[in-house]
Design an enzyme around this catalytic site. Structure first.
Site, PDB file in Angstrom:
ATOM      1  N   GLY A  31       0.981  -1.108   0.019  1.00 48.45           N
ATOM      2  CA  GLY A  31      -0.193   0.034   0.079  1.00 48.45           C
ATOM      3  C   GLY A  31       0.767   1.277  -0.011  1.00 48.45           C
ATOM      4  NE  ARG A  55      -2.181  -4.466  -1.815  1.00 46.22           N
ATOM      5  CZ  ARG A  55      -1.748  -3.741  -0.817  1.00 46.22           C
ATOM      6  NH1 ARG A  55      -0.732  -4.452  -0.034  1.00 46.22           N
ATOM      7  NH2 ARG A  55      -2.451  -2.847  -0.438  1.00 46.22           N
ATOM      8  CG  ASP A  87       3.467  -6.842   7.631  1.00 46.35           C
ATOM      9  OD1 ASP A  87       2.862  -6.574   6.746  1.00 46.35           O
ATOM     10  OD2 ASP A  87       2.849  -7.264   8.577  1.00 46.35           O
ATOM     11  CB  THR A 132       2.595   0.605   6.269  1.00 48.95           C
ATOM     12  OG1 THR A 132       1.118   0.089   6.388  1.00 48.95           O
ATOM     13  CG2 THR A 132       3.414   0.000   7.599  1.00 48.95           C
ATOM     14  CG  ASP A 164      -2.530  -0.116   8.214  1.00 49.84           C
ATOM     15  OD1 ASP A 164      -3.510   0.529   8.362  1.00 49.84           O
ATOM     16  OD2 ASP A 164      -2.614  -1.012   7.369  1.00 49.84           O
ATOM     17  CG  ASP A 173       0.741  -3.197  10.199  1.00 47.74           C
ATOM     18  OD1 ASP A 173       1.599  -2.638   9.234  1.00 47.74           O
ATOM     19  OD2 ASP A 173      -0.258  -3.730   9.669  1.00 47.74           O
ATOM     20  NE  ARG A 211      -7.459  -3.986   4.898  1.00 51.29           N
ATOM     21  CZ  ARG A 211      -6.768  -4.314   3.922  1.00 51.29           C
ATOM     22  NH1 ARG A 211      -6.884  -5.492   3.446  1.00 51.29           N
ATOM     23  NH2 ARG A 211      -6.050  -3.309   3.255  1.00 51.29           N
TER      24      ARG A 211
HETATM   25  P1  ATP Z   1       0.825  -2.545   3.549  1.00 49.88           P
HETATM   26  O1  ATP Z   1       0.987  -2.770   4.942  1.00 49.88           O
HETATM   27  O2  ATP Z   1       0.482  -1.237   3.015  1.00 49.88           O
HETATM   28  O3  ATP Z   1      -0.353  -3.548   3.115  1.00 49.88           O
HETATM   29  P2  ATP Z   1       2.652  -4.691   2.553  1.00 49.88           P
HETATM   30  O4  ATP Z   1       4.199  -4.067   2.275  1.00 49.88           O
HETATM   31  O5  ATP Z   1       2.336  -5.273   3.952  1.00 49.88           O
HETATM   32  O6  ATP Z   1       1.995  -2.979   2.747  1.00 49.88           O
HETATM   33  P3  ATP Z   1       1.607  -6.701   0.897  1.00 49.88           P
HETATM   34  O7  ATP Z   1       0.756  -6.738  -0.244  1.00 49.88           O
HETATM   35  O8  ATP Z   1       1.256  -7.524   2.019  1.00 49.88           O
HETATM   36  O9  ATP Z   1       1.979  -5.016   1.409  1.00 49.88           O
HETATM   37  O10 ATP Z   1       3.022  -6.890   0.221  1.00 49.88           O
HETATM   38  C1  ATP Z   1       3.618  -6.557  -0.935  1.00 49.88           C
HETATM   39  C2  ATP Z   1       3.980  -7.541  -1.913  1.00 49.88           C
HETATM   40  O11 ATP Z   1       5.280  -8.122  -1.088  1.00 49.88           O
HETATM   41  C3  ATP Z   1       3.187  -8.543  -2.336  1.00 49.88           C
HETATM   42  O12 ATP Z   1       2.438  -8.327  -3.289  1.00 49.88           O
HETATM   43  C4  ATP Z   1       4.343  -9.541  -2.832  1.00 49.88           C
HETATM   44  O13 ATP Z   1       4.859  -9.284  -4.168  1.00 49.88           O
HETATM   45  C5  ATP Z   1       5.580  -9.423  -1.731  1.00 49.88           C
HETATM   46  N1  ATP Z   1       5.321 -10.537  -0.793  1.00 49.88           N
HETATM   47  C6  ATP Z   1       4.496 -10.376   0.360  1.00 49.88           C
HETATM   48  N2  ATP Z   1       4.719 -11.733   1.005  1.00 49.88           N
HETATM   49  C7  ATP Z   1       5.604 -12.395   0.328  1.00 49.88           C
HETATM   50  C8  ATP Z   1       6.526 -13.779   0.509  1.00 49.88           C
HETATM   51  N3  ATP Z   1       5.926 -14.471   1.610  1.00 49.88           N
HETATM   52  N4  ATP Z   1       7.105 -13.955  -0.129  1.00 49.88           N
HETATM   53  C9  ATP Z   1       7.506 -13.213  -1.341  1.00 49.88           C
HETATM   54  N5  ATP Z   1       7.196 -12.034  -1.508  1.00 49.88           N
HETATM   55  C10 ATP Z   1       5.934 -11.603  -0.505  1.00 49.88           C
END
Ligand code: ATP
Length: 334
Positions: A10, A71, A102, A124, A126, A128, A170
């Site tokens: 995000g 994503r 994360d 992020t 959030d 979190d 969330r």
């Molecule tokens: P936000 O907290 O704002 O949602 P985020 O970084 O946690 O941000 P995610 O959509 O959970 O957002 O993760 C971003 C991208 O990281 C995913 O679309 C994916 O490409 C990659 N990713 C997440 N988990 C894994 C994993 N276990 N192994 C490899 N790549 C991953």
């Protein structure tokens, strides 16, 4: 040294300030910097663009991310990551700096495990991520919520209404609690803290008895317990409406519901987020130059920047600030 920078997950206000810091600090240190468009998707497809000092001009104050975010399901697969590694090697990239939440850290950790020096920067709204007290974007979103509640209060007070305001979060109540304390919300509902409809309604009625002309109830998106008590099958988008209806029915006050939604993601980053983003960006480059540790994530604790290994960082848990929650309740109860 040729480094790549990407934003993933995000978007969060301050990501641009962080990209700017990585690019300019990198250039100052004699590095070449490339930007990866659309996060891990761009790493897989080789969507890289050479960054100059001018490519990051006039972005410090802008929300969103000039590199775009996405994503990527493909990056979660071994084949996807192998394609990304080929692009890294073909483009002569020596290290990757990833800015995100994360999920992004898990993606970066898998790159690090394939031998690519990788630095993760927390961004992020959030807030979190366990391995930092503050992530880029959190301060701005709290300011956005406060600004919205200031406006809602004007009309709430004029019409003597109760307003139930849904904010993002969330899985965590960080936004609801910090902004609830800062805007004097009468009740704060979060995923982590159980509370009953009787308690919330009692606070509304107590406030009215003490002469309050209105009440503000902040609800994190993931605050399920109250809505489930009313209707176990409630759909996510309906929770806050159900809570609002029930509060109106039980208290007799005109009760309105507002979902702040995606306006919380946008907007010019606050001073605190710009400063944090600039510090994290520059520190990430400094860590790569130092070369020890080869891969790490950055965090901020009590104003001090720290780094941790990916494995360690992904295990860290940080609960929401109960002391803020309790203080908010005390200060809004009179
Ligand atoms: P936000 O907290 O704002 O949602 P985020 O970084 O946690 O941000 P995610 O959509 O959970 O957002 O993760 C971003 C991208 O990281 C995913 O679309 C994916 O490409 C990659 N990713 C997440 N988990 C894994 C994993 N276990 N192994 C490899 N790549 C991953």
């Amino acid at each position: 040294m040729r480094i790549a920078v990407l934003t993933s997950g995000g978007d969060a206000p301050g990501m641009n300030a962080c990209i700017r810091a990585v690019v300019r600090k990198g250039l100052c240190e004699g590095m070449e910097v490339v930007g990866v468009r659309r996060g891990f998707e761009g790493l897989i497809s080789g969507d890289l663009v050479v960054m100059t000092s001018r490519s990051v001009g006039d972005i410090l104050h802008r929300g969103g991310t000039i590199l775009k975010s996405a994503r990527s399901e493909e990056f979660k697969t071994e084949e996807g990551r192998a394609r990304a590694l080929r692009q890294i090697e073909m483009n002569g990239v020596d290290a990757v700096i990833g800015i995100g939440g994360d999920g992004t850290y898990r993606g970066l950790a898998s790159l690090a495990a394939m031998g690519v020096p990788t630095i993760g920067i927390p961004a992020t709204i959030d807030n979190d991520i366990g391995s930092t007290e503050y992530s880029i974007g959190f301060d701005t979103v709290c300011n956005t919520v406060i600004d919205a509640v200031n406006k809602i209060r004007d009309t709430a007070s004029s019409h003597e209404r109760v307003y139930v305001v849904e904010v993002m979060g969330r899985n965590s109540g960080h936004i609801a609690i910090a902004s609830g304390l800062a805007c004097g919300a009468e009740s704060i509902l979060t995923p982590e803290i159980e509370c009953t409809m009787d308690e919330v309604c009692a606070r509304v009625k107590d406030g009215a008895r003490q002469g309050k002309t209105h009440s503000i109830i902040l609800v994190a998106e993931g605050a399920n317990s109250l809505a489930r008590q009313l209707c176990p099958e409630v759909a996510p988008g309906q929770k806050v409406h159900l809570i609002g209806q029930e509060i109106g029915r039980r208290t007799g006050f005109d009760t309105r519901v507002i979902m702040l939604g995606h306006i919380q993601r946008g907007g010019s980053p606050s001073a605190a987020d710009r400063i944090l983003a600039s510090r994290f960006g520059a520190k990430a480059v400094a860590l790569l130059i130092a070369g020890e540790p080869v891969s790490a994530v950055l965090g901020l604790f009590e104003g001090v920047m720290r780094s941790a290994a990916f494995d360690e960082a992904l295990m860290m848990k940080r609960s929401c600030k109960m002391e803020y929650y309790e203080l908010a309740n005390i200060l809004s109860s009179l």
